[in-house]
Structures are given as C-alpha cells and as structure tokens.
Design a protein around this motif. Structure first.
Motif, PDB file in Angstrom:
ATOM      1  N   LEU A 146     -54.952 -58.536  25.560  1.00 60.65           N
ATOM      2  CA  LEU A 146     -53.817 -57.890  24.907  1.00 60.65           C
ATOM      3  C   LEU A 146     -53.063 -58.920  24.071  1.00 60.65           C
ATOM      4  CD1 LEU A 146     -52.276 -55.185  24.710  1.00 60.65           C
ATOM      5  CD2 LEU A 146     -50.844 -55.976  26.605  1.00 60.65           C
ATOM      6  N   LEU A 147     -52.866 -58.594  22.790  1.00 63.07           N
ATOM      7  CA  LEU A 147     -52.236 -59.533  21.862  1.00 63.07           C
ATOM      8  C   LEU A 147     -51.053 -58.905  21.150  1.00 63.07           C
ATOM      9  CD1 LEU A 147     -55.475 -60.906  20.154  1.00 63.07           C
ATOM     10  CD2 LEU A 147     -54.072 -62.116  21.826  1.00 63.07           C
ATOM     11  N   ASP A 148     -50.189 -59.771  20.635  1.00 62.14           N
ATOM     12  CA  ASP A 148     -49.076 -59.326  19.813  1.00 62.14           C
ATOM     13  C   ASP A 148     -49.605 -58.853  18.463  1.00 62.14           C
ATOM     14  OD1 ASP A 148     -46.503 -58.761  19.333  1.00 62.14           O
ATOM     15  OD2 ASP A 148     -45.734 -60.802  19.478  1.00 62.14           O
ATOM     16  N   PHE A 149     -48.705 -58.422  17.596  1.00 58.51           N
ATOM     17  CA  PHE A 149     -49.111 -57.734  16.376  1.00 58.51           C
ATOM     18  C   PHE A 149     -49.342 -58.594  15.128  1.00 58.51           C
ATOM     19  CE2 PHE A 149     -47.924 -55.432  12.441  1.00 58.51           C
ATOM     20  CZ  PHE A 149     -48.942 -54.493  12.434  1.00 58.51           C
ATOM     21  N   PRO A 150     -49.222 -59.915  15.097  1.00 56.39           N
ATOM     22  CA  PRO A 150     -49.229 -60.624  13.814  1.00 56.39           C
ATOM     23  C   PRO A 150     -50.456 -60.323  12.974  1.00 56.39           C
ATOM     24  CG  PRO A 150     -49.697 -62.124  15.609  1.00 56.39           C
ATOM     25  CD  PRO A 150     -49.238 -60.840  16.219  1.00 56.39           C
ATOM     26  N   PRO A 151     -50.263 -60.067  11.670  1.00 56.89           N
ATOM     27  CA  PRO A 151     -51.385 -59.741  10.794  1.00 56.89           C
ATOM     28  C   PRO A 151     -52.406 -60.870  10.685  1.00 56.89           C
ATOM     29  CG  PRO A 151     -49.283 -59.203   9.758  1.00 56.89           C
ATOM     30  CD  PRO A 151     -48.974 -59.979  10.984  1.00 56.89           C
ATOM     31  N   ALA A 152     -52.039 -62.094  11.092  1.00 53.47           N
ATOM     32  CA  ALA A 152     -52.970 -63.226  10.978  1.00 53.47           C
ATOM     33  C   ALA A 152     -54.157 -63.086  11.923  1.00 53.47           C
ATOM     34  CB  ALA A 152     -52.240 -64.534  11.277  1.00 53.47           C
ATOM     35  N   HIS A 153     -54.000 -62.310  12.997  1.00 51.11           N
ATOM     36  CA  HIS A 153     -55.126 -62.123  13.913  1.00 51.11           C
ATOM     37  C   HIS A 153     -56.206 -61.269  13.242  1.00 51.11           C
ATOM     38  CE1 HIS A 153     -53.244 -64.173  17.079  1.00 51.11           C
ATOM     39  NE2 HIS A 153     -52.512 -63.198  17.565  1.00 51.11           N
ATOM     40  N   PRO A 154     -57.457 -61.534  13.532  1.00 47.95           N
ATOM     41  CA  PRO A 154     -58.538 -60.696  12.990  1.00 47.95           C
ATOM     42  C   PRO A 154     -58.397 -59.264  13.497  1.00 47.95           C
ATOM     43  CG  PRO A 154     -59.386 -62.754  13.896  1.00 47.95           C
ATOM     44  CD  PRO A 154     -57.960 -62.666  14.316  1.00 47.95           C
ATOM     45  N   GLN A 155     -59.050 -58.345  12.818  1.00 46.34           N
ATOM     46  CA  GLN A 155     -58.999 -56.949  13.224  1.00 46.34           C
ATOM     47  C   GLN A 155     -59.637 -56.766  14.605  1.00 46.34           C
ATOM     48  OE1 GLN A 155     -57.455 -54.548  11.492  1.00 46.34           O
ATOM     49  NE2 GLN A 155     -56.869 -56.094   9.981  1.00 46.34           N
ATOM     50  N   GLU A 156     -59.152 -55.766  15.346  1.00 51.38           N
ATOM     51  CA  GLU A 156     -59.650 -55.508  16.699  1.00 51.38           C
ATOM     52  C   GLU A 156     -61.171 -55.386  16.726  1.00 51.38           C
ATOM     53  OE1 GLU A 156     -57.977 -52.229  18.756  1.00 51.38           O
ATOM     54  OE2 GLU A 156     -55.928 -52.965  18.683  1.00 51.38           O
ATOM     55  N   GLU A 157     -61.702 -54.649  15.744  1.00 53.37           N
ATOM     56  CA  GLU A 157     -63.133 -54.363  15.745  1.00 53.37           C
ATOM     57  C   GLU A 157     -63.973 -55.626  15.570  1.00 53.37           C
ATOM     58  OE1 GLU A 157     -60.909 -53.031  13.746  1.00 53.37           O
ATOM     59  OE2 GLU A 157     -60.657 -51.001  14.528  1.00 53.37           O
ATOM     60  N   SER A 158     -63.405 -56.644  14.920  1.00 52.59           N
ATOM     61  CA  SER A 158     -64.181 -57.856  14.625  1.00 52.59           C
ATOM     62  C   SER A 158     -64.047 -58.920  15.702  1.00 52.59           C
ATOM     63  CB  SER A 158     -63.747 -58.441  13.279  1.00 52.59           C
ATOM     64  OG  SER A 158     -62.408 -58.889  13.329  1.00 52.59           O
ATOM     65  N   LEU A 159     -63.224 -58.651  16.711  1.00 52.42           N
ATOM     66  CA  LEU A 159     -63.047 -59.620  17.801  1.00 52.42           C
ATOM     67  C   LEU A 159     -63.634 -59.051  19.086  1.00 52.42           C
ATOM     68  CD1 LEU A 159     -59.517 -61.312  17.708  1.00 52.42           C
ATOM     69  CD2 LEU A 159     -61.741 -62.382  17.502  1.00 52.42           C
ATOM     70  N   SER A 160     -64.785 -59.543  19.441  1.00 47.67           N
ATOM     71  CA  SER A 160     -65.391 -59.118  20.702  1.00 47.67           C
ATOM     72  C   SER A 160     -66.516 -60.077  21.047  1.00 47.67           C
ATOM     73  CB  SER A 160     -65.941 -57.687  20.600  1.00 47.67           C
ATOM     74  OG  SER A 160     -67.033 -57.638  19.700  1.00 47.67           O
ATOM     75  N   SER A 161     -66.929 -60.057  22.294  1.00 49.52           N
ATOM     76  CA  SER A 161     -68.054 -60.879  22.712  1.00 49.52           C
ATOM     77  C   SER A 161     -69.334 -60.323  22.097  1.00 49.52           C
ATOM     78  CB  SER A 161     -68.158 -60.891  24.240  1.00 49.52           C
ATOM     79  OG  SER A 161     -68.299 -59.568  24.735  1.00 49.52           O
ATOM     80  N   ASP A 162     -70.401 -61.084  22.141  1.00 51.69           N
ATOM     81  CA  ASP A 162     -71.665 -60.662  21.530  1.00 51.69           C
ATOM     82  C   ASP A 162     -72.177 -59.342  22.112  1.00 51.69           C
ATOM     83  OD1 ASP A 162     -71.663 -62.874  19.908  1.00 51.69           O
ATOM     84  OD2 ASP A 162     -72.939 -64.072  21.240  1.00 51.69           O
ATOM     85  N   ASP A 163     -71.937 -59.144  23.418  1.00 47.78           N
ATOM     86  CA  ASP A 163     -72.417 -57.911  24.043  1.00 47.78           C
ATOM     87  C   ASP A 163     -71.406 -56.768  23.948  1.00 47.78           C
ATOM     88  OD1 ASP A 163     -70.457 -58.677  25.815  1.00 47.78           O
ATOM     89  OD2 ASP A 163     -71.831 -59.139  27.469  1.00 47.78           O
TER      90      ASP A 163
END
Length: 526
Positions: free
Chosen positions: A290-307
């Motif tokens: 769970l993260l705060d809202f700053p636009p600098a973070h990558p989009q949710e869909e692009s941040l995940s483990s390989d699996d």
C-alpha cells in the motif's frame, strides 16, 4: 484542402496519461489523433518523460496536475523545491497555512540557504508559487487542511473487500511511506545560551536525507530502511562498501523518491525480501504493498513481481493523514528515536556542541536512523493499521506515549549535563516534532566551527617523573587511538562478512574514546 489544425495545449495530467498509454504500447499515431496533436508532440512527451513525472511528483496531487499546462521553473529553484516540500508537509500534518505564513517561510528559507539576489516574498511571488504547484486558493487562506474523510472511508471499505477477495493475511499486507529527515540538528538550548542563538554563527540545519519505511501489518517483518541522499558517494562513505550498510542507499537530486529509484527498490529489494519472508512463514508468496498517491510512483499495473503475485495499491489523494499506516505515528516515532539517539550520542561523547556537529557525518546518521527503525515496536506498527484493518491491533498491547517518556527522561539527564542546563521537557518535545525551519532545531555554521578550530588548544607539558609507567614508550594518546578506531571502522565497512553488531560495538568504542579525549583536554587546561 484540409484546414489548419487547431493548436492544443495539454495539461500535465494529459501528458502523464499519454506516458502511461505509451508504456501500454499504444502507437504515436493513435495518440496524436485522440489528443488532436502532432506525432512529433507525442514523441517530445516521451523524450521528456522523466522531467514531466519529476515535476508532477512535486505538485499538489489533488489539483495542480489536472490544471497546470507549463513546467516553467522558478528563478530560485532550490527555494521553490524547499517551499513546496514544506507546504506539503504542513498539509499532511493538517496545519493551517496562510499567504502571510508562506511569505514569511520563503524569506526564512532564502536567508537560511544563503542565497544571493534581491528576493521579495511579494503577493506576485506567492501567486506564481501557487500557480506553479496548483495550490488551490482555499489552501492558503489559513483554513485547516483536513484530509478527505469521505474518500478515506470509501477506500477503507474497498480495501477490506480486496483483502477478503484475495484471501490475504496481515502478514502479507505491506505499507511504505517516505519522509525527509534533517539529520544534523540538536535542540537549540542544548548548543548555546539563549542569548547567543540568534547570532550569525548559528543557523537551522538543512542537511537532509529521505528515508522510506516499509513493514507488514503485523510489524514483524520490517524491511531495511531505504535512504536517499543527494550525493552518490558522500565523503563519509570513502572506502565503505554500500552492500554492507544497514540500509538500502540510493542517490538523486529531487526532493522525493523518483520513479526510477522506486522501481529499482521495488524490484531488487522489496519483492525478493517479501518472497523470502513469506516462504519462511509457510505462506503463499503473495502480497500487496500500500502506497501514498504521489504521481512519481509507477502505475499500479506496471509494478508487480514477475509472477504477478506481489502487487501494489495506491491510496486516493488527500487521505495520507487519515489512513496511511506509516503516517499514523510510525514515521514520527522513527524520528523521535533517531533524535533521542543523537542526543544520547552527544552526551556520551562529552564533546562541546561545536565539535560534535563537526564530527557528525551522514554515515553516522545512517547507522543512527537504522537503529531508530529497529527500535520501533511491532505493536506500534500493528496499531497504525487499525483504520484499514479493524481488529489487527487487538493483540498489539497497550498504547503508550513513548515520545513523552523520551522527552521526560532526556530533559532530566540534560539538565545535569554541562552546556545543557537550559533544556526543559517542552524544548525536547518541540525538538522531537520540529521541522527543519523550527527554531528548536539548530546547528553551528561552517564558518563558526572553522573559526573555533583555528584556535590552538593548550597542551599540558609532558611529565618527566611518571614513575607509574612501566613502558612509557608504548603510551598511546587518545588522538592516536581515535585515528586507529576510525581506520578500523573504515576497514569493517569494506568487508562483506562483518556483522552489524560488530560495527556498532566499534562505533560505541569510538564514542568512549572521544569522551576520554575531551576529559583529558579539560584537565590539561586546569
């Protein structure tokens, strides 16, 4: 004959949307048609991707990004960067900010940063500052900046449904948040008598690093702190192996963690450590961050483990102060432990404030803030999740104001310490919660420290009748012992098989030697 295409001026939000769609694989031609712009404009947006994201991360996420169209920078960029950081912190803390307060703070920062030029915090400057960062008019009229309670309540309900749907346990739910730490400061009354605090030799500290705390909802798995500084290898790191540090260190110039740095931390450190922890617990290697809202973070869909089993979720804008777990006392407790440890270190070394400030390095701060994070109790972290996970804090123990206990204990000790007699519990408590601009947090300026060191210290003539020395030729001075200890510390930092406890023991020994050196100098002057 086709008519001339109408000129379209995109907002920062439009550009962020285009960047996202480019990452999803949508073509330049299709985006140019959708937004009514030329393909060359789309290519320029891709080329300036990092600059756009960095600019958006330092804007007010609730309004600025949606309306702002240009990225024109301020004449005084460093001042502008410090001011928006200060403003966002006031907003997070729910502190009312008026235009007059903003102007006064800007003038303070301009002087404190030692900037040159004819700066006037006029109404025109204030208007341009608000426009650059999309600050709504109401936010600067002295109205208390409250969080969006409706959005917070709605997100809590949706998040709890998500947890049930995904069958996640508290052990698999993580939170992370960042804060700025002005690491080189002591309570103002500790350093000098109040009559000297306003002299030109003293200024507020602006030595700053970013720290990001990350832990799961049980508080039983705390990842190493992520620390971000401006320098890639500060002088204090000379000869040290960064892989042996008790923290994960990155460098960048921005005020808050950048897109590329966060992604590297997530992929290289967060995912592997979470997988290892869950495996040790016999749990499915599945988790959410769970993260705060700053636009600098990558989009949710692009941040995940390989699996795809370890993912992220973002809080909605303007709810940090209400439900962000790390903002419910965890980050504040880390800063309190850090400052309490810093003050204890000052008392243990027994040096005068000028020498203490001169010797303190960013490497010392890294070890101290790592120790502070390790001291935060799992129960403190578990309680911070109570709004998002009702019932999670049932077995976390009684809530105690640990900060108040620190303040009382330290004030008592300091009042019996040389040069600290004027410290009281109120001063300590204000310092614990102070921002960089607070008068309760001051350090000695470089010029004053150098001037003081230029005066040669009186040396006591060596005694010619020391009958108790069996081997006088083997006498080791405090100065030599200190140099050897520093060298040994540098050696340990270069080794990849040394335990943190070993290095901490040696740092404690260095503190003792410094204290003995001060006592020796004091006696030699009598």
């Amino acid at each position: 004959m086709l008519g001339k295409r109408k000129r379209v001026v995109l907002t920062i939000k439009d550009k962020l949307d285009i960047i996202k769609k480019l990452e999803e694989g949508i073509s330049f031609k299709k985006l140019s048609v959708v937004y009514g712009i030329g393909e060359s404009t789309v290519r320029d947006i891709k080329k300036n991707k990092d600059r756009i994201i960095s600019y958006a991360s330092n804007s007010d996420p609730t309004s600025g990004v949606s309306r702002r169209k240009s990225m024109k920078s301020s004449t005084y960029e460093e001042l502008d960067r410090v001011m928006i950081e200060w403003f966002n912190q006031q907003k997070t803390d729910g502190i009312p900010v008026s235009g007059a307060i903003c102007a006064k703070q800007a003038k303070f920062f301009f002087d404190a940063l030692g900037m040159e030029g004819d700066f006037s915090a006029s109404s025109g400057w204030l208007t341009r500052f608000k426009q650059r960062h999309g600050i709504p008019k109401a936010a600067s009229q002295g109205t208390k900046l409250k969080g969006d309670e409706t959005a917070a309540s709605e997100f809590c309900g949706n998040f709890q449904e998500f947890i049930e749907r995904e069958n996640l346990q508290p052990e698999q739910i993580y939170g992370a948040d960042q804060t700025g730490l002005f690491w080189k400061c002591l309570p103002s009354r500790t350093l000098v008598l109040e009559t000297k605090q306003n002299t030109s030799g003293y200024r507020s500290s602006r030595e700053r690093i970013i720290i990001m705390c990350c832990a799961n909802a049980t508080g039983l798995h705390k990842l190493n702190l992520c620390v971000v500084g401006k320098a890639k290898r500060p002088r204090a790191f000379k000869g040290a192996d960064l892989s042996n540090f008790p923290v994960t260190y990155f460098s960048q110039k921005s005020a808050w963690i950048e897109h590329s740095v966060f992604r590297q931390w997530f992929e290289k450190y967060f995912v592997p450590q979470v997988q290892k922890h869950l495996k040790s617990k016999g749990l499915l290697e599945k988790a959410v961050l769970l993260l705060d809202f700053p636009p600098a973070h990558p989009q949710e869909e692009s941040l995940s483990s390989d699996d795809g089993r370890i993912t992220v979720k973002y809080l909605p804008p303007n709810v940090t102060s209400l439900i962000q777990p790390m903002n419910q006392g965890v980050l504040a407790m880390v800063k309190r432990y850090y400052r309490a440890g810093l003050l204890q270190k000052y008392m243990d070394e027994g040096t005068d404030p000028k020498m203490f400030w001169k010797n303190l390095t960013v490497l010392d701060a890294i070890y101290e803030v790592s120790r502070a994070w390790n001291m935060v109790k799992s129960s403190t972290i578990a309680r911070a999740w109570k709004k998002l996970l009702p019932g999670n804090e049932e077995n976390s123990g009684l809530s105690m104001d640990e900060g108040a206990i620190f303040a009382a204990n330290l004030a008592t000790v300091l009042q019996n310490t040389e040069d600290c007699e004027h410290v009281d519990i109120e001063n300590i408590d204000q310092w614990f919660d102070s921002q960089s601009s607070d008068s309760s947090c001051r350090v000695l300026s470089d010029s004053e420290g150098v001037e003081d060191q230029s005066k040669p210290a009186e040396q006591k003539p060596p005694s010619k009748t020391r009958k108790t020395d069996v081997h006088p030729e083997k006498h080791i001075s405090h100065k030599a012992a200190l140099e050897w200890t520093e060298n040994l510390l540098d050696y340990l930092e270069q080794q990849d098989d040394m335990l943190l406890s070993d290095k901490l023991v040696l740092r404690r020994l260095r503190t003792i030697i410094r204290r003995k050196q001060k006592i020796h100098h004091h006696k030699s002057r009598q």
